[in-house]
Each structure stands twice: as structure tokens, then as C-alpha cells.
Design a protein around this motif. Sequence first.
Motif, PDB file in Angstrom:
ATOM      1  N   TYR A 276       0.839  -1.203   0.000  1.00  0.00           N
ATOM      2  CA  TYR A 276       0.000   0.000   0.000  1.00  0.00           C
ATOM      3  C   TYR A 276       0.869   1.246   0.000  1.00  0.00           C
TER       4      TYR A 276
ATOM      5  N   LEU B  11       0.974   4.991   0.713  1.00  0.00           N
ATOM      6  CA  LEU B  11       0.198   5.984   1.449  1.00  0.00           C
ATOM      7  C   LEU B  11       0.113   7.299   0.708  1.00  0.00           C
TER       8      LEU B  11
ATOM      9  N   ASN C  84      -2.248   6.591  -2.242  1.00  0.00           N
ATOM     10  CA  ASN C  84      -3.469   5.891  -1.854  1.00  0.00           C
ATOM     11  C   ASN C  84      -3.829   4.804  -2.872  1.00  0.00           C
TER      12      ASN C  84
END
Length: 213
Positions: free
Chosen positions: A140, A142, A145
Motif C-alpha cells: 500500500y 500511502l 493511496n
Amino acid sequence: MMKASVKGKYDGDKSTGVGSLAFNAGDLKLRATMTDATLVAGPTLNGLSLAVEKPGFFIVEYNVPKKDVRFQFMNTVRVAEKPLNLTYIHSRGDNRTVVDGSLLIDPANKLSVNHTVGTNNCKLKYTYAHGRVATFEPCYDLARNVWDFAVSRRVYGDDVVKATYQTSSKLLGVEWSRTSRSTGSFKVCASVNLAEEVKTPKLTAETTWNLEM
């Protein structure tokens, strides 16, 4: 003992080569790396880098033509009796610092974090190893996103087939690789951008030969 390695890479209509020569000096390892640009028009200093390494502790690498120094420090601490591997990387030229950490929860599960200091760039990756056969790695980002996914499986002993998908760019990739400590390794990759109307696969091939003298 002195070790040499030669790496060749084919990317579409472009071929490149990288060679390195390393030898041990007590606890330290000294290494010189050069690309095909060092020899084709030369010999010149283009593509030449020199490094001093203490395995598991630090690497100091000097890029000769750019006059740039890259520092890398490694350490392992224990958190709740679990090993946490930490890596600190600083490039003086672009003044960029990256901190990487990986926590081995158990032999099958690992959590990794990669962060560029002073920015919002941070990636979290979870790795699940199903025995010695298959590995699943969701990641993932950040800052953007978005999620990236990777699945790899061992086949025919030393061969590994890996599939990756980047959700942000809709890039799908497949990789076949084999690694041998004695003779070297090779890797063949194919990727296609699912967002493009004309989905033309991109192929790359890479091989490495290892020699001991």
C-alpha cells in the motif's frame, strides 16, 4: 578470494552491460562496478563506482563521474522478541534519505515499511510465505493511496514465476527467474499496460554470470 560478476540486459532494442569486481580485505569487501559506458568510448570514468562494504553493517559507495557518495547502514534490533531489520540510506548528491524496516513476525509473515524522510512517500508491504512454494505480497502506497500486488511461486526447483499488478498504472507483469550462487542468474520479464488501447507487451531479459578467482 576475488569475485567477479558480469550482467547483461536486453530491453526492447537496447542492450546494456554491467561488470563488477570484488575482493575481501579482512572484514571489509572492496568493490568496483562499471557499465558498458566505461569501456565503449574509453576507457573513461563514465559509469564507474567504487564501494567499501562490511556485510550486514554498512556500505559506502562513490559514483566517480558524478562525484556523489551514497551511505547505507544496516542494523537489527528486537521488538517483542521479533527481529526488526533497519536500513538507512542517504544519497548526498540529491540530499535524499530513505529508511527501510522489516519486522519478521514469524517464518511465514513479514511486515515492511519504506519511507523517504521529509516527504509523504511511504509504502507498507505485507509478505506471506506459504512454505517454500508461494509468496503473496500486497503493498500500500500511502502518498498515492493505491495498492500493488505480487504473487510468486517456485517451480522446477530453483525457478520462480512472479506476477505483479500496479493498480495506479494498471500495469500487469509476469517474471520468470532462476538464481544460482555458483553460476549466476537470469530473469525474463513481460509487462503490458491494461490502460492502453493497443496493449503491446514489453519484454526484457537479464542474465548474470559469477566467477571466483
